[in-house]
Design a protein around this motif. Structure first.
Motif, PDB file in Angstrom:
ATOM      1  N   GLU A  23       0.750  -1.237  -0.007  1.00 51.77           N
ATOM      2  CA  GLU A  23      -0.070  -0.033   0.112  1.00 51.77           C
ATOM      3  C   GLU A  23       1.041   1.183  -0.129  1.00 51.77           C
ATOM      4  O   GLU A  23       0.581   2.184  -0.549  1.00 51.77           O
ATOM      5  CB  GLU A  23      -1.149  -0.149   1.292  1.00 51.77           C
ATOM      6  N   TYR A  24       1.935   1.050   0.762  1.00 50.65           N
ATOM      7  CA  TYR A  24       2.849   2.343   0.907  1.00 50.65           C
ATOM      8  C   TYR A  24       3.378   2.759  -0.469  1.00 50.65           C
ATOM      9  O   TYR A  24       3.560   3.765  -0.946  1.00 50.65           O
ATOM     10  CB  TYR A  24       3.909   2.217   2.030  1.00 50.65           C
ATOM     11  N   LEU A  25       3.631   1.653  -1.146  1.00 57.83           N
ATOM     12  CA  LEU A  25       4.625   1.653  -2.496  1.00 57.83           C
ATOM     13  C   LEU A  25       3.612   2.149  -3.331  1.00 57.83           C
ATOM     14  O   LEU A  25       3.932   2.934  -4.540  1.00 57.83           O
ATOM     15  CB  LEU A  25       5.286   0.435  -2.796  1.00 57.83           C
ATOM     16  N   GLN A  26       2.351   1.842  -3.574  1.00 50.73           N
ATOM     17  CA  GLN A  26       1.478   2.187  -4.366  1.00 50.73           C
ATOM     18  C   GLN A  26       1.105   3.904  -4.414  1.00 50.73           C
ATOM     19  O   GLN A  26       1.062   4.485  -5.434  1.00 50.73           O
ATOM     20  CB  GLN A  26      -0.019   1.476  -4.162  1.00 50.73           C
ATOM     21  N   LYS A  27       1.092   4.117  -2.849  1.00 52.13           N
ATOM     22  CA  LYS A  27       0.663   5.601  -2.815  1.00 52.13           C
ATOM     23  C   LYS A  27       1.896   6.525  -3.244  1.00 52.13           C
ATOM     24  O   LYS A  27       1.643   7.472  -3.854  1.00 52.13           O
ATOM     25  CB  LYS A  27       0.616   5.967  -1.354  1.00 52.13           C
ATOM     26  N   LEU A  28       3.105   5.952  -3.224  1.00 56.13           N
ATOM     27  CA  LEU A  28       4.423   6.527  -3.785  1.00 56.13           C
ATOM     28  C   LEU A  28       4.194   6.827  -5.160  1.00 56.13           C
ATOM     29  O   LEU A  28       4.637   7.467  -5.944  1.00 56.13           O
ATOM     30  CB  LEU A  28       5.570   6.160  -3.176  1.00 56.13           C
ATOM     31  N   ARG A  29       3.946   5.651  -5.767  1.00 61.43           N
ATOM     32  CA  ARG A  29       3.850   5.608  -7.306  1.00 61.43           C
ATOM     33  C   ARG A  29       2.717   6.458  -7.793  1.00 61.43           C
ATOM     34  O   ARG A  29       2.965   7.233  -8.717  1.00 61.43           O
ATOM     35  CB  ARG A  29       3.428   4.079  -7.748  1.00 61.43           C
ATOM     36  N   GLY A  30       1.627   6.696  -7.153  1.00 61.47           N
ATOM     37  CA  GLY A  30       0.742   7.613  -7.322  1.00 61.47           C
ATOM     38  C   GLY A  30       1.166   8.979  -7.515  1.00 61.47           C
ATOM     39  O   GLY A  30       0.952   9.986  -8.138  1.00 61.47           O
ATOM     40  N   LEU A  31       2.019   9.416  -6.186  1.00 55.87           N
ATOM     41  CA  LEU A  31       2.308  10.557  -5.813  1.00 55.87           C
ATOM     42  C   LEU A  31       3.363  11.190  -6.814  1.00 55.87           C
ATOM     43  O   LEU A  31       3.200  12.204  -7.311  1.00 55.87           O
ATOM     44  CB  LEU A  31       2.979  10.469  -4.590  1.00 55.87           C
ATOM     45  N   TYR A  32       4.199  10.267  -7.494  1.00 55.99           N
ATOM     46  CA  TYR A  32       5.307  10.620  -8.211  1.00 55.99           C
ATOM     47  C   TYR A  32       5.093  10.340  -9.545  1.00 55.99           C
ATOM     48  O   TYR A  32       5.871  10.294 -10.524  1.00 55.99           O
ATOM     49  CB  TYR A  32       6.670  10.194  -7.696  1.00 55.99           C
ATOM     50  N   LEU A  33       3.654   9.585 -10.091  1.00 54.63           N
ATOM     51  CA  LEU A  33       3.551   9.067 -11.426  1.00 54.63           C
ATOM     52  C   LEU A  33       4.802   8.269 -11.856  1.00 54.63           C
ATOM     53  O   LEU A  33       5.320   8.409 -13.049  1.00 54.63           O
ATOM     54  CB  LEU A  33       3.134  10.311 -12.308  1.00 54.63           C
ATOM     55  N   ASP A  74       8.264   0.616  -8.572  1.00 55.05           N
ATOM     56  CA  ASP A  74       8.565   0.859  -7.058  1.00 55.05           C
ATOM     57  C   ASP A  74       9.629   1.585  -6.888  1.00 55.05           C
ATOM     58  O   ASP A  74       9.840   2.808  -6.048  1.00 55.05           O
ATOM     59  CB  ASP A  74       8.488  -0.275  -6.223  1.00 55.05           C
ATOM     60  N   GLN A  75      10.659   1.152  -7.673  1.00 55.61           N
ATOM     61  CA  GLN A  75      12.184   1.620  -7.263  1.00 55.61           C
ATOM     62  C   GLN A  75      12.272   3.045  -7.814  1.00 55.61           C
ATOM     63  O   GLN A  75      12.972   3.879  -6.949  1.00 55.61           O
ATOM     64  CB  GLN A  75      13.388   0.839  -8.223  1.00 55.61           C
ATOM     65  N   SER A  76      11.835   3.337  -8.802  1.00 52.14           N
ATOM     66  CA  SER A  76      11.773   4.902  -9.185  1.00 52.14           C
ATOM     67  C   SER A  76      10.871   5.900  -7.943  1.00 52.14           C
ATOM     68  O   SER A  76      11.316   6.790  -7.838  1.00 52.14           O
ATOM     69  CB  SER A  76      10.930   4.967 -10.631  1.00 52.14           C
ATOM     70  N   ALA A  77       9.868   5.204  -7.835  1.00 55.24           N
ATOM     71  CA  ALA A  77       9.273   6.007  -6.985  1.00 55.24           C
ATOM     72  C   ALA A  77       9.748   6.535  -5.386  1.00 55.24           C
ATOM     73  O   ALA A  77       9.949   7.357  -4.986  1.00 55.24           O
ATOM     74  CB  ALA A  77       7.810   5.353  -6.670  1.00 55.24           C
ATOM     75  N   LEU A  78      10.555   5.227  -5.068  1.00 56.11           N
ATOM     76  CA  LEU A  78      11.103   5.523  -3.715  1.00 56.11           C
ATOM     77  C   LEU A  78      12.427   6.286  -3.716  1.00 56.11           C
ATOM     78  O   LEU A  78      12.541   7.152  -2.979  1.00 56.11           O
ATOM     79  CB  LEU A  78      11.755   4.301  -3.232  1.00 56.11           C
ATOM     80  N   VAL A  79      13.415   6.213  -5.059  1.00 57.76           N
ATOM     81  CA  VAL A  79      14.320   7.022  -5.357  1.00 57.76           C
ATOM     82  C   VAL A  79      13.804   8.548  -5.105  1.00 57.76           C
ATOM     83  O   VAL A  79      14.606   9.542  -4.686  1.00 57.76           O
ATOM     84  CB  VAL A  79      15.201   6.529  -6.549  1.00 57.76           C
ATOM     85  N   GLN A  80      12.782   9.046  -6.067  1.00 54.75           N
ATOM     86  CA  GLN A  80      12.381  10.254  -6.142  1.00 54.75           C
ATOM     87  C   GLN A  80      11.775  10.718  -4.772  1.00 54.75           C
ATOM     88  O   GLN A  80      12.106  11.824  -4.448  1.00 54.75           O
ATOM     89  CB  GLN A  80      11.007  10.201  -7.198  1.00 54.75           C
ATOM     90  N   HIS A  81      11.250  10.036  -4.080  1.00 58.41           N
ATOM     91  CA  HIS A  81      10.701  10.280  -2.466  1.00 58.41           C
ATOM     92  C   HIS A  81      11.663  10.446  -1.685  1.00 58.41           C
ATOM     93  O   HIS A  81      11.673  11.653  -1.164  1.00 58.41           O
ATOM     94  CB  HIS A  81      10.030   9.159  -2.311  1.00 58.41           C
ATOM     95  N   ILE A  82      12.903   9.848  -1.784  1.00 57.10           N
ATOM     96  CA  ILE A  82      14.206   9.912  -1.122  1.00 57.10           C
ATOM     97  C   ILE A  82      14.691  11.339  -1.524  1.00 57.10           C
ATOM     98  O   ILE A  82      15.007  12.046  -0.615  1.00 57.10           O
ATOM     99  CB  ILE A  82      14.917   8.641  -0.877  1.00 57.10           C
ATOM    100  N   ASN A  83      14.928  11.439  -2.542  1.00 53.78           N
ATOM    101  CA  ASN A  83      15.505  12.735  -3.310  1.00 53.78           C
ATOM    102  C   ASN A  83      14.800  13.860  -2.981  1.00 53.78           C
ATOM    103  O   ASN A  83      15.493  15.131  -2.618  1.00 53.78           O
ATOM    104  CB  ASN A  83      15.923  12.557  -4.553  1.00 53.78           C
ATOM    105  N   SER A  84      13.508  13.697  -2.717  1.00 55.72           N
ATOM    106  CA  SER A  84      12.507  14.954  -2.522  1.00 55.72           C
ATOM    107  C   SER A  84      12.754  15.360  -1.126  1.00 55.72           C
ATOM    108  O   SER A  84      12.762  16.356  -0.665  1.00 55.72           O
ATOM    109  CB  SER A  84      11.114  14.639  -2.851  1.00 55.72           C
ATOM    110  N   LEU A  85      12.655  14.405  -0.271  1.00 60.05           N
ATOM    111  CA  LEU A  85      12.966  14.446   1.348  1.00 60.05           C
ATOM    112  C   LEU A  85      14.134  15.075   1.694  1.00 60.05           C
ATOM    113  O   LEU A  85      14.502  16.198   2.328  1.00 60.05           O
ATOM    114  CB  LEU A  85      12.730  12.972   1.879  1.00 60.05           C
TER     115      LEU A  85
END
Length: 272
Positions: A138-148, A152-163
């Motif tokens: 569920e967590y990864l699904q939310k991140l994929r939607g947040l960063y389009l 999962d890997q791309s969403a996590l990397v984008q989220h980490i760099n955003s933080l």
């Protein structure tokens, strides 16, 4: 005659004992010097012991006592006690007090620390105390939607760099957004499934750049975090050496918790 001799001896011993002991007001000042020097040397347990002895003297302490008490409580994570001590110092010492401005700044930092995190419908912050293993999907699904993101890997990397970009560590409390400053990080994953960390350090006159890589296989994926109010910093502990600070950001507990979660999910994903 014998009783008189005993009385004289008793009075002599009592007089000698009093001569060897400091009066309470002088003993208090001596103990406050011990507390001050211990805090400067970051020996907070010794400072705490000295302050406890001051409270046992049963006299009204000087205003410095409350400042030192606030410093020690702040270091030990007793934020409410620390705030109470700093407030007491400011009210007693007034604006002419030696530690007046530092105490006000400490109260502000403590207020930020004690403030409950804001919860919004769009927030991606995760309460780690409520996280269970099967919530990763569920967590990864939310991140994929947040960063389009397409993976999962791309969403996590984008989220980490955003933080990391939003919480750059700088020694000063106010960050100048139009200037390059602090310690700037960027994370990526190479073709060997290694996490690559690019670090640019603007803290000194000579800007330094560093690139490090680590293999995720064999490491504990659950990345720990920590914060220090005095440093105004939070950080992730190195997954390869858990006694070493790895990524440092500004003092933001909710951000470092989220960063810890995202990095944990990335390592788990690369290990699978």
């Amino acid at each position: 005659m014998f009783r008189r001799t005993l009385l004289i001896l008793a009075l002599s011993f009592a007089s000698q004992a009093n001569a060897d002991s400091l009066a309470p007001e002088h003993e208090m000042r001596r103990l406050l010097f011990v507390a001050e020097e211990s805090i400067e040397a970051e020996r907070f347990a010794q400072a705490q012991e000295a302050l406890d002895k001051v409270s046992e003297l049963n006299i009204t302490p000087t205003v410095q006592y409350y400042f030192y008490r606030g410093r020690v409580a702040m270091k030990s994570g007793e934020y409410e006690k620390a705030r109470e001590a700093f407030v007491r110092y400011v009210n007693l010492a007034g604006s002419e007090g030696e530690y007046y401005e530092e105490s006000l700044r400490s109260i502000t930092r403590l207020d930020d620390q004690l403030k409950p995190p804001k919860q919004t419908a769009e927030s991606t912050s995760i309460d780690w105390s409520k996280v269970v293993e099967n919530s990763s999907g569920e967590y990864l699904q939310k991140l994929r939607g947040l960063y389009l993101a397409g993976s999962d890997q791309s969403a996590l990397v984008q989220h980490i760099n955003s933080l990391l970009a939003a919480n750059v560590y700088t020694p000063s409390r106010i960050r100048k957004l139009n200037e390059e400053e602090g310690i700037v990080y960027r994370v990526s994953v190479n073709t060997r499934n290694e996490i690559v960390l690019q670090e640019t350090n603007y803290l000194s006159a000579n800007v330094s750049h560093n690139i490090s890589r680590f293999k995720v296989f064999g490491v504990d994926p659950y990345v720990r975090s920590g914060c220090d109010l005095n440093q105004r910093a939070c950080w992730l502990w190195n997954p390869e050496n858990q006694d070493e600070k790895w990524l440092m950001i500004t003092e933001n507990k909710s951000a470092v918790d989220e960063l810890s979660r995202a990095m944990t999910e990335l390592i788990k994903l690369l290990q699978s």
